[in-house]
Design an enzyme around this catalytic site. Structure first.
Site, PDB file in Angstrom:
ATOM      1  N   ARG A  31       0.728  -1.265  -0.078  1.00 57.46           N
ATOM      2  CA  ARG A  31       0.055  -0.033  -0.006  1.00 57.46           C
ATOM      3  C   ARG A  31       0.733   1.415   0.054  1.00 57.46           C
ATOM      4  NH1 ARG A  31      -3.406  -1.391   5.229  1.00 57.46           N
ATOM      5  NH2 ARG A  31      -1.354  -1.872   5.905  1.00 57.46           N
ATOM      6  N   LYS A  59       2.733 -15.566 -13.175  1.00 59.45           N
ATOM      7  CA  LYS A  59       3.942 -15.068 -14.171  1.00 59.45           C
ATOM      8  C   LYS A  59       4.763 -13.912 -13.230  1.00 59.45           C
ATOM      9  CE  LYS A  59       6.038 -15.542 -18.168  1.00 59.45           C
ATOM     10  NZ  LYS A  59       7.055 -16.383 -17.868  1.00 59.45           N
ATOM     11  N   GLU A  87       7.376 -29.120 -14.706  1.00 56.69           N
ATOM     12  CA  GLU A  87       7.712 -28.374 -15.900  1.00 56.69           C
ATOM     13  C   GLU A  87       9.087 -28.362 -15.930  1.00 56.69           C
ATOM     14  OE1 GLU A  87       6.193 -24.362 -16.266  1.00 56.69           O
ATOM     15  OE2 GLU A  87       6.213 -24.276 -14.088  1.00 56.69           O
TER      16      GLU A  87
HETATM   17  N1  PMP Z   1       7.363 -22.324 -17.525  1.00 58.12           N
HETATM   18  C1  PMP Z   1       7.816 -21.613 -16.843  1.00 58.12           C
HETATM   19  C2  PMP Z   1       8.270 -21.379 -15.693  1.00 58.12           C
HETATM   20  C3  PMP Z   1       8.177 -20.155 -17.903  1.00 58.12           C
HETATM   21  O1  PMP Z   1       8.848 -19.414 -17.331  1.00 58.12           O
HETATM   22  C4  PMP Z   1       7.804 -20.308 -19.250  1.00 58.12           C
HETATM   23  C5  PMP Z   1       7.940 -19.272 -20.097  1.00 58.12           C
HETATM   24  N2  PMP Z   1       7.384 -18.061 -19.806  1.00 58.12           N
HETATM   25  C6  PMP Z   1       6.904 -21.432 -19.744  1.00 58.12           C
HETATM   26  C7  PMP Z   1       6.775 -22.386 -18.846  1.00 58.12           C
HETATM   27  C8  PMP Z   1       6.303 -21.343 -20.957  1.00 58.12           C
HETATM   28  O2  PMP Z   1       5.110 -20.180 -21.138  1.00 58.12           O
HETATM   29  P1  PMP Z   1       5.150 -19.556 -22.463  1.00 58.12           P
HETATM   30  O3  PMP Z   1       4.799 -20.591 -23.695  1.00 58.12           O
HETATM   31  O4  PMP Z   1       3.684 -18.789 -22.015  1.00 58.12           O
HETATM   32  O5  PMP Z   1       6.150 -19.073 -22.838  1.00 58.12           O
END
Ligand code: PMP
Length: 296
Positions: free
Chosen positions: A109, A155, A188
Site C-alpha cells: 500500500r 508469472k 515443468e
Molecule cells: N514455464 C515457465 C516456468 C516459464 O517461465 C515459461 C516461459 N514464460 C513457460 C513455462 C512457457 O510459457 P509460455 O509458452 O507462455 O512462454
C-alpha cells in the site's frame, strides 16, 4: 540479446534510451520481486497471441492485487509503438509491471504507482542444431513451488525457484531441466512446459501439478486437437518420461524443441520423433497467423 545502445525502452509512458531506462532502488520489483511480467514474441510484424499474454498478465496482477494502470488497448498500443520505434519485425518483447517505488517495508500500500516497462529486442534462440537433433536434459533437485505458497501459474518477478533449478542444470552442463513438484510428479522445466508422446498420444502435466499455463503449451494443445492427435493433461512421473516415445518442450522463447535424452535415458530412438516434428511444423505456421499485426 544484442548490445544495441540505440534501443529505446518504454518506461512509464515514455520511450527512453536503453542507458536511461532505470528504476528506483526503492522499487519493490527490485526489493521483493513484487511484480508481474510476460515474455512475448513478434514474428514478421505479428505480435503472437498477444490477447492470451495480456489475459495471463492481468490474471497474475489480479492475484497480486496489483492494479495495472493501462488498459489492454493502451498496453497493445505501447507494445506496438515500442516495436515500431526500434524497427523490429521479429522480436522478443518483455512486458513488466512492478509494484513501484515504496519504502523498505513489504507493505504494497505504500507504493503509489506501478512501474511499467516494455523492452523489445532481437531474440537469441537455442542453436538451430538443437532443434534438428534435440535437447538432453536432466531432473534437478529443486522442486517447483507449491501452489499454496507461490502458485506457479502466477508469472511473477519472483523467479528464484526457477533460477535455483537453472543453476543446477547449468552446473550439470545442461540448458534445461525438469522440475518435479513436492509430491515427485513432473511439473515443468525452468522456463518451458513439457510434453511426452506414447502410443500415438500426447501427454502434458495439468497446471495444478505446479506448472505455468504456458501460451505455447495451450497453442500446442489446440494444434493437436485440430490435427486429431489425441492429447491429454495427465499427471506423469519420471518413469513415464523415460519410457516415452518422444518428448518436447514448449515456451515463447524456445518455441517447440525436441528432447532426446533425460537423466541419461534415451527417449524413443534418440532423435526428434514424427509427432514432435509435426507439432513443430504446425506451430511455426501458427506463429505467422495468430496475433496482432503492425507495420514498421
Ligand atoms: N514455464 C515457465 C516456468 C516459464 O517461465 C515459461 C516461459 N514464460 C513457460 C513455462 C512457457 O510459457 P509460455 O509458452 O507462455 O512462454
Amino acid at each position: 540479446m544484442r548490445n544495441n545502445n540505440r534501443l529505446k525502452v518504454y518506461l512509464n509512458g515514455k520511450l527512453v534510451d536503453k542507458s536511461e531506462a532505470k528504476v528506483s532502488v526503492f522499487d519493490h520489483g527490485l526489493l521483493y520481486g513484487d511484480g508481474v511480467f510476460e515474455g512475448i514474441r513478434s514474428y514478421e510484424g505479428l505480435v503472437f497471441k498477444l490477447k492470451e499474454h495480456l489475459d495471463r498478465f492481468f490474471e497474475s496482477a489480479k492475484t497480486l492485487m496489483l492494479k495495472i494502470p493501462l488498459s489492454r488497448e493502451e498496453l497493445t498500443e505501447a507494445i506496438v509503438l515500442t516495436l515500431k520505434t526500434n524497427r523490429l519485425k521479429d522480436a522478443y518483447i518483455r512486458l513488466v509491471t512492478t509494484r513501484g517505488e515504496g519504502d523498505l517495508g513489504l507493505d504494497p500500500r505504500k507504493c503509489d504507482r506501478p512501474t511499467i516497462i516494455i523492452i523489445t529486442d532481437r531474440i537469441v534462440l537455442y542453436p538451430r542444431k538443437l532443434y534438428r537433433e534435440g535437447l538432453e536434459i536432466i531432473t534437478v533437485p529443486t522442486q517447483r513451488n507449491i501452489p499454496a505458497a507461490v502458485d506457479p501459474q502466477i508469472k511473477s518477478l519472483n523467479y528464484l525457484n526457477n533460477i535455483l533449478a537453472k543453476i543446477e542444470a547449468v552446473n550439470a552442463g545442461k540448458e534445461e531441466a525438469i522440475m518435479l513438484n513436492h509430491a515427485g510428479y513432473v511439473a515443468e522445466c525452468t522456463g518451458d512446459n513439457i510434453f511426452i508422446a506414447k502410443g500415438g498420444e500426447l501427454l502434458t502435466p495439468p497446471t495444478y501439478v505446479g506448472a505455468l499455463r504456458g501460451i505455447t503449451r495451450m497453442a500446442v494443445i489446440a494444434i493437436a486437437r485440430r490435427e486429431k492427435i489425441p492429447i491429454r493433461e495427465e499427471v506423469i512421473t519420471r518413469h513415464n518420461v523415460f519410457n516415452a516415445e518422444e518428448s518436447f518442450l514448449t515456451g515463447t522463447a524456445a518455441e517447440v524443441i525436441p528432447v532426446v535424452k533425460v537423466d541419461g535415458r534415451m527417449i524413443g530412438k534418440g532423435k526428434p520423433g514424427p509427432l514432435t516434428l509435426r507439432i513443430m511444423r504446425e506451430f511455426h505456421k501458427l506463429t505467422r497467423t495468430d496475433g496482432v499485426r503492425y507495420r514498421l
